[in-house]
Design a protein around this motif. Structure first.
Motif, mmCIF file in Angstrom:
data_model
loop_
_atom_site.group_PDB
_atom_site.id
_atom_site.type_symbol
_atom_site.label_atom_id
_atom_site.label_comp_id
_atom_site.label_asym_id
_atom_site.label_seq_id
_atom_site.Cartn_x
_atom_site.Cartn_y
_atom_site.Cartn_z
ATOM 1 N N GLU A 202 -20.250 -75.072 -66.905
ATOM 2 C CA GLU A 202 -21.321 -76.046 -67.117
ATOM 3 C C GLU A 202 -20.946 -77.412 -66.561
ATOM 4 O O GLU A 202 -21.804 -78.107 -65.980
ATOM 5 C CB GLU A 202 -21.626 -76.156 -68.612
ATOM 6 N N ALA A 203 -19.682 -77.805 -66.710
ATOM 7 C CA ALA A 203 -19.251 -79.092 -66.172
ATOM 8 C C ALA A 203 -19.332 -79.104 -64.645
ATOM 9 O O ALA A 203 -19.776 -80.089 -64.038
ATOM 10 C CB ALA A 203 -17.823 -79.391 -66.629
ATOM 11 N N ILE A 204 -18.918 -78.009 -64.009
ATOM 12 C CA ILE A 204 -18.977 -77.945 -62.544
ATOM 13 C C ILE A 204 -20.428 -77.964 -62.076
ATOM 14 O O ILE A 204 -20.790 -78.665 -61.114
ATOM 15 C CB ILE A 204 -18.248 -76.687 -62.042
ATOM 16 N N ALA A 205 -21.300 -77.200 -62.731
ATOM 17 C CA ALA A 205 -22.709 -77.171 -62.339
ATOM 18 C C ALA A 205 -23.360 -78.538 -62.529
ATOM 19 O O ALA A 205 -24.177 -78.969 -61.699
ATOM 20 C CB ALA A 205 -23.449 -76.102 -63.153
ATOM 21 N N TRP A 206 -23.004 -79.228 -63.600
ATOM 22 C CA TRP A 206 -23.580 -80.555 -63.851
ATOM 23 C C TRP A 206 -23.121 -81.546 -62.780
ATOM 24 O O TRP A 206 -23.933 -82.352 -62.286
ATOM 25 C CB TRP A 206 -23.174 -81.033 -65.237
ATOM 26 N N ASP B 147 -15.191 -80.914 -73.762
ATOM 27 C CA ASP B 147 -15.502 -79.691 -74.507
ATOM 28 C C ASP B 147 -14.671 -78.500 -74.024
ATOM 29 O O ASP B 147 -14.461 -77.548 -74.787
ATOM 30 C CB ASP B 147 -16.990 -79.361 -74.378
ATOM 31 N N ILE B 148 -14.217 -78.548 -72.775
ATOM 32 C CA ILE B 148 -13.393 -77.448 -72.257
ATOM 33 C C ILE B 148 -12.141 -77.281 -73.102
ATOM 34 O O ILE B 148 -11.779 -76.170 -73.515
ATOM 35 C CB ILE B 148 -13.023 -77.710 -70.787
ATOM 36 N N PHE B 149 -11.474 -78.378 -73.369
ATOM 37 C CA PHE B 149 -10.185 -78.312 -74.055
ATOM 38 C C PHE B 149 -10.331 -78.365 -75.568
ATOM 39 O O PHE B 149 -9.355 -78.170 -76.292
ATOM 40 C CB PHE B 149 -9.296 -79.463 -73.581
ATOM 41 N N ARG B 150 -11.537 -78.620 -76.057
ATOM 42 C CA ARG B 150 -11.769 -78.603 -77.496
ATOM 43 C C ARG B 150 -12.170 -77.225 -77.987
ATOM 44 O O ARG B 150 -12.183 -76.974 -79.199
ATOM 45 C CB ARG B 150 -12.851 -79.610 -77.868
ATOM 46 N N HIS C 191 -9.642 -74.591 -61.119
ATOM 47 C CA HIS C 191 -10.352 -73.751 -62.092
ATOM 48 C C HIS C 191 -9.386 -72.815 -62.813
ATOM 49 O O HIS C 191 -9.390 -72.709 -64.050
ATOM 50 C CB HIS C 191 -11.438 -72.958 -61.361
ATOM 51 N N THR C 192 -8.535 -72.126 -62.066
ATOM 52 C CA THR C 192 -7.602 -71.165 -62.669
ATOM 53 C C THR C 192 -6.582 -71.861 -63.557
ATOM 54 O O THR C 192 -6.258 -71.383 -64.659
ATOM 55 C CB THR C 192 -6.886 -70.370 -61.566
ATOM 56 N N GLU C 193 -6.064 -72.994 -63.114
ATOM 57 C CA GLU C 193 -5.046 -73.708 -63.887
ATOM 58 C C GLU C 193 -5.629 -74.285 -65.181
ATOM 59 O O GLU C 193 -4.945 -74.331 -66.210
ATOM 60 C CB GLU C 193 -4.444 -74.830 -63.043
ATOM 61 N N ILE C 194 -6.891 -74.727 -65.153
ATOM 62 C CA ILE C 194 -7.526 -75.223 -66.373
ATOM 63 C C ILE C 194 -7.722 -74.080 -67.373
ATOM 64 O O ILE C 194 -7.469 -74.228 -68.579
ATOM 65 C CB ILE C 194 -8.871 -75.898 -66.039
ATOM 66 N N ALA D 175 -14.447 -71.900 -73.559
ATOM 67 C CA ALA D 175 -13.909 -72.901 -72.638
ATOM 68 C C ALA D 175 -14.331 -72.612 -71.201
ATOM 69 O O ALA D 175 -14.647 -73.524 -70.436
ATOM 70 C CB ALA D 175 -12.389 -72.932 -72.747
ATOM 71 N N GLN D 176 -14.342 -71.325 -70.836
ATOM 72 C CA GLN D 176 -14.798 -70.939 -69.501
ATOM 73 C C GLN D 176 -16.260 -71.323 -69.290
ATOM 74 O O GLN D 176 -16.645 -71.810 -68.215
ATOM 75 C CB GLN D 176 -14.616 -69.434 -69.313
ATOM 76 N N GLN D 177 -17.080 -71.137 -70.304
ATOM 77 C CA GLN D 177 -18.486 -71.510 -70.195
ATOM 78 C C GLN D 177 -18.647 -73.015 -70.049
ATOM 79 O O GLN D 177 -19.453 -73.487 -69.230
ATOM 80 C CB GLN D 177 -19.249 -71.006 -71.423
ATOM 81 N N HIS D 178 -17.877 -73.780 -70.829
ATOM 82 C CA HIS D 178 -17.942 -75.242 -70.714
ATOM 83 C C HIS D 178 -17.469 -75.701 -69.333
ATOM 84 O O HIS D 178 -18.030 -76.659 -68.770
ATOM 85 C CB HIS D 178 -17.090 -75.883 -71.796
ATOM 86 N N LEU D 179 -16.463 -75.038 -68.781
ATOM 87 C CA LEU D 179 -15.973 -75.404 -67.453
ATOM 88 C C LEU D 179 -17.042 -75.143 -66.394
ATOM 89 O O LEU D 179 -17.265 -75.980 -65.506
ATOM 90 C CB LEU D 179 -14.698 -74.624 -67.145
#
Length: 342
Positions: free
Chosen positions: A248-252, A232-235, A273-276, A242-246
């Protein structure tokens, strides 16, 4: 060189440029020595490599590596990195290694005008690439404003590897053996790696049935959700989404009850994180770089490997160079003659 030799040279050069054979096969076909064919092909490839118009300004180059020598008992695995224009897919150059020192030597050999035109460098989540590019902002003419973008394919691949690793571990713990044809998890292994939006009703039923039957602690299910969070980050179209999805992925992945496979994925997501975020904001990926790398692997397989890096580089640049446009020959269609003519 006579007319027949020139015709043979053109044939050999065209055949090798299209990766339709090897130097040895062309030499056998022509009945000449290997050195004779390579003198023709090597000269043509050197002209392509030395052409000043071959490489223009590349605002978004991409870096990717390929294995050129397998590991043995007395030798380490050898890598070759390719620098590709991520916007056009043009192979800029090929150099030995993938470590920070190898990338540094490559950057130091480039003209200052070319380095000054770089805006974003796209690469896989490999620390050797990132550390050297970061250091090159101080040591070379690379601008301080150059950003590093993490390739989306490489990040999603790490999520898929975590999911696949959890599936194999859970299967071995519950059954005591590797995956077999009739095992539910093994039968649904490809469905687990398929994007959620691409699954039809039958695929959903089959995947959920496998998880209900062979995932008692829901560990595979949690890895599947983490994989979808990463996708979902890249979609996302909006960088804020995308920042929110990132996040959420880290927290999960960092949840205390998360499977152990997600710990490594969480560290990578946090470290890159910054490069993504840069990859999403600039819409930069290594898609064309991966396509060029497939062409490079095709050259390597056609020759059954290379021991000489110089010849390998020339063959790659020759195969990736501009080709003369050849129209597709038209096959004449012979129609039936009518039996009766009015």
């Amino acid at each position: 060189m006579g007319a027949h030799a020139r015709r043979a040279a053109r044939w050999a050069v065209g055949r090798l440029a299209a990766v339709e054979g090897t130097v040895a096969s062309a030499a056998r076909r022509l009945g000449v020595a290997w050195a004779a064919v390579w003198s023709w092909v090597g000269d043509a490839a050197q002209q392509v490599a030395d052409d000043p118009k071959r490489v223009g300004p590349a605002a978004r180059p991409g870096l990717d590596e390929t294995v050129t020598g397998s590991a043995g008992r007395l030798r380490r695995r050898r890598y070759v990195s390719a620098a590709v224009d991520a916007a056009t897919g043009q192979v800029l150059d090929v150099f030995d290694g993938r470590d920070a020192a190898d990338v540094g030597r490559r950057l130091a050999s480039q003209p200052p005008q070319w380095l000054a035109g770089i805006e974003v460098v796209c690469c896989d989540p490999h620390e050797g690439y990132r550390s050297r590019i970061t250091r090159a902002r101080r040591d070379t003419h690379l601008s301080d404003s150059v950003k590093i973008a993490a390739d989306a394919f490489g990040i999603v691949r790490l999520a898929n590897q975590a999911l696949d690793g959890a599936r194999r571990r859970v299967h071995n713990e519950t059954t005591g053996h590797r995956g077999r044809k009739r095992d539910p998890l093994y039968h649904a292994r490809k469905l687990l790696l398929t994007g959620a939006e691409r699954l039809d009703a039958a695929g959903w039923d089959k995947m959920l049935a496998a998880l209900d039957a062979a995932d008692p602690a829901d560990e595979i299910r949690e890895c599947w959700v983490a994989k979808e969070h990463v996708r979902d980050i890249f979609r996302a179209d909006d960088p804020l989404d995308a920042q929110q999805h990132l996040d959420e992925a880290i927290a999960w992945c960092e949840h205390p009850s998360a499977p152990p496979e997600l710990a490594t994925l969480a560290r990578t997501l946090r470290r890159w994180h910054t490069e993504i975020a840069t990859a999403v904001r600039t819409r930069t990926s290594n898609a064309r770089t991966e396509a060029a790398n497939a062409r490079i692997n095709h050259v390597k397989r056609s020759a059954r490997g290379f021991r000489n890096l110089r010849n390998y580089r020339l063959r790659i640049l020759h195969a990736a160079g501009p080709k003369a446009r050849q129209p597709q020959p038209v096959t004449p269609i012979r129609t039936r003659r009518p039996s009766l003519v009015a």
